[in-house]
Design a protein around this motif. Structure first.
Motif, PDB file in Angstrom:
ATOM      1  N   UNK A 295      10.863   5.233 -15.265  1.00  0.00           N
ATOM      2  CA  UNK A 295       9.642   5.968 -14.935  1.00  0.00           C
ATOM      3  C   UNK A 295       9.376   5.808 -13.445  1.00  0.00           C
ATOM      4  N   UNK A 296       8.599   6.749 -12.907  1.00  0.00           N
ATOM      5  CA  UNK A 296       8.179   6.610 -11.540  1.00  0.00           C
ATOM      6  C   UNK A 296       6.757   7.151 -11.374  1.00  0.00           C
ATOM      7  N   UNK A 297       6.166   6.826 -10.226  1.00  0.00           N
ATOM      8  CA  UNK A 297       4.789   7.247  -9.947  1.00  0.00           C
ATOM      9  C   UNK A 297       4.674   7.583  -8.465  1.00  0.00           C
ATOM     10  N   UNK A 298       4.014   8.676  -8.154  1.00  0.00           N
ATOM     11  CA  UNK A 298       3.828   9.070  -6.751  1.00  0.00           C
ATOM     12  C   UNK A 298       2.427   8.741  -6.256  1.00  0.00           C
ATOM     13  N   UNK A 299       1.638   8.097  -7.101  1.00  0.00           N
ATOM     14  CA  UNK A 299       0.308   7.681  -6.692  1.00  0.00           C
ATOM     15  C   UNK A 299      -0.502   7.254  -7.902  1.00  0.00           C
ATOM     16  N   UNK A 300      -1.637   6.631  -7.648  1.00  0.00           N
ATOM     17  CA  UNK A 300      -2.503   6.175  -8.733  1.00  0.00           C
ATOM     18  C   UNK A 300      -2.870   7.341  -9.639  1.00  0.00           C
ATOM     19  N   UNK A 301      -2.715   7.135 -10.937  1.00  0.00           N
ATOM     20  CA  UNK A 301      -3.047   8.150 -11.922  1.00  0.00           C
ATOM     21  C   UNK A 301      -1.957   9.154 -12.214  1.00  0.00           C
ATOM     22  N   UNK A 302      -0.813   9.044 -11.525  1.00  0.00           N
ATOM     23  CA  UNK A 302       0.275  10.015 -11.683  1.00  0.00           C
ATOM     24  C   UNK A 302       1.557   9.278 -12.060  1.00  0.00           C
ATOM     25  N   UNK A 303       2.121   9.610 -13.212  1.00  0.00           N
ATOM     26  CA  UNK A 303       3.392   9.030 -13.617  1.00  0.00           C
ATOM     27  C   UNK A 303       4.288  10.127 -14.175  1.00  0.00           C
ATOM     28  N   UNK A 304       5.598   9.876 -14.159  1.00  0.00           N
ATOM     29  CA  UNK A 304       6.538  10.857 -14.701  1.00  0.00           C
ATOM     30  C   UNK A 304       7.789  10.145 -15.189  1.00  0.00           C
TER      31      UNK A 304
ATOM     32  N   UNK B 273       0.825  -1.221   0.000  1.00  0.00           N
ATOM     33  CA  UNK B 273       0.000   0.000   0.000  1.00  0.00           C
ATOM     34  C   UNK B 273       0.860   1.273   0.000  1.00  0.00           C
ATOM     35  N   UNK B 274       2.015   1.199  -0.689  1.00  0.00           N
ATOM     36  CA  UNK B 274       2.880   2.367  -0.765  1.00  0.00           C
ATOM     37  C   UNK B 274       2.517   3.204  -1.989  1.00  0.00           C
ATOM     38  N   UNK B 275       2.621   4.515  -1.843  1.00  0.00           N
ATOM     39  CA  UNK B 275       2.226   5.389  -2.941  1.00  0.00           C
ATOM     40  C   UNK B 275       3.260   5.431  -4.067  1.00  0.00           C
ATOM     41  N   UNK B 276       4.550   5.436  -3.694  1.00  0.00           N
ATOM     42  CA  UNK B 276       5.597   5.660  -4.680  1.00  0.00           C
ATOM     43  C   UNK B 276       6.041   4.334  -5.296  1.00  0.00           C
ATOM     44  N   UNK B 277       6.116   4.324  -6.626  1.00  0.00           N
ATOM     45  CA  UNK B 277       6.641   3.160  -7.329  1.00  0.00           C
ATOM     46  C   UNK B 277       7.580   3.605  -8.436  1.00  0.00           C
TER      47      UNK B 277
ATOM     48  N   UNK C 108       4.381   3.586 -19.164  1.00  0.00           N
ATOM     49  CA  UNK C 108       3.850   3.049 -17.919  1.00  0.00           C
ATOM     50  C   UNK C 108       2.433   3.544 -17.717  1.00  0.00           C
ATOM     51  N   UNK C 109       1.743   2.893 -16.807  1.00  0.00           N
ATOM     52  CA  UNK C 109       0.428   3.343 -16.358  1.00  0.00           C
ATOM     53  C   UNK C 109       0.322   3.020 -14.873  1.00  0.00           C
ATOM     54  N   UNK C 110      -0.543   3.728 -14.186  1.00  0.00           N
ATOM     55  CA  UNK C 110      -0.742   3.476 -12.742  1.00  0.00           C
ATOM     56  C   UNK C 110      -2.214   3.706 -12.445  1.00  0.00           C
ATOM     57  N   UNK C 111      -3.015   2.714 -12.771  1.00  0.00           N
ATOM     58  CA  UNK C 111      -4.459   2.833 -12.560  1.00  0.00           C
ATOM     59  C   UNK C 111      -4.863   2.477 -11.135  1.00  0.00           C
ATOM     60  N   UNK C 112      -4.032   1.716 -10.442  1.00  0.00           N
ATOM     61  CA  UNK C 112      -4.304   1.348  -9.050  1.00  0.00           C
ATOM     62  C   UNK C 112      -3.043   1.564  -8.219  1.00  0.00           C
ATOM     63  N   UNK C 113      -3.194   1.598  -6.911  1.00  0.00           N
ATOM     64  CA  UNK C 113      -2.031   1.705  -6.027  1.00  0.00           C
ATOM     65  C   UNK C 113      -1.148   0.480  -6.138  1.00  0.00           C
TER      66      UNK C 113
END
Lengths: 111, 113
Positions: free
Chosen positions: B47-56, B28-32, B66-71
């Protein structure tokens, strides 16, 4: 400026020796300096970390020395053991949370 | 407690093929994060993500998506595989940035021929 330069690339020591791995950086915005340890076939794992407000940190046989003015930091492994044979990565981070890793050092500790 | 799970562990692709590297966490961590590891080059952030729906983008995003539709899930997509993408890929997570330490998966070794 985002680079972290690590040396040496490989290192062989006898059991009980003190391997030293060095890292240097340019970006003065870096404020967190961890070391990660990686065994073959595994992902890296956090070993020890330091913030720039201290010059040294010890955890067990592992010590980080930090020289803010020289923008360098190093990992010392006291009384090294064959089980310490692994690849070691230094890293640095500014407040964005992203880690910039060094090139890695493969350490072999001979029995 | 699985932590960060990557699949597959090994894969051989032909030039021009596509594939998705899967990464899932039960922490259940936000950052991936996605990193690639090449000999003598260390780990490079893709790539990285700080939460669902956010990638950079990271340092080396070209050729990847990449995609981040869920945590829990953070898949990495290779659309047109090239030999330069031969590497070991690691997914990692953290509770809130680098200060809390990264937990890495065990990696996917990809060969493009």
């Amino acid at each position: 400026q985002q680079q972290v330069k690590q040396s040496p690339q490989s290192l062989i020591v006898q059991k009980g020796g003190i391997p030293i791995i060095n890292c240097a950086y340019e970006n003065t915005a870096f404020d967190y300096f961890p070391w990660y340890q990686q065994f073959p076939g595994k992902g890296p794992a956090l070993l020890i970390a330091i913030r720039p407000d201290v010059s040294e940190k010890k955890e067990g046989r592992f010590t980080i020395s930090f020289n803010k003015s020289a923008k360098q930091f190093s990992l010392h492994i006291m009384d090294s053991q064959p089980g310490d044979s692994a690849t070691y990565f230094c890293a640095a981070s500014a407040d964005t949370g992203k880690l910039i890793f060094g090139q890695g050092t493969t350490l072999q500790v001979k029995p | 407690n699985a932590g960060v799970t990557q699949t597959p562990k090994f894969r051989i692709l032909k030039i021009g093929q596509s594939m998705t590297l899967q990464c899932t966490q039960d922490m259940n961590h936000n950052y991936m994060y996605w990193y690639r590891q090449d000999p003598g080059m260390g780990l490079k952030l893709i790539y990285y993500s700080v939460g669902a729906g956010i990638t950079d983008k990271g340092e080396v995003p070209n050729g990847y998506n990449v995609s981040r539709s869920t945590t829990e899930d953070f898949p990495l997509r290779l659309e047109l595989a090239a030999p330069s993408q031969t590497s070991v890929y690691f997914c990692a997570n953290s509770r809130q940035g680098a200060l809390y330490g990264y937990t890495f998966g065990s990696g996917t070794r990809l060969t493009v021929v």
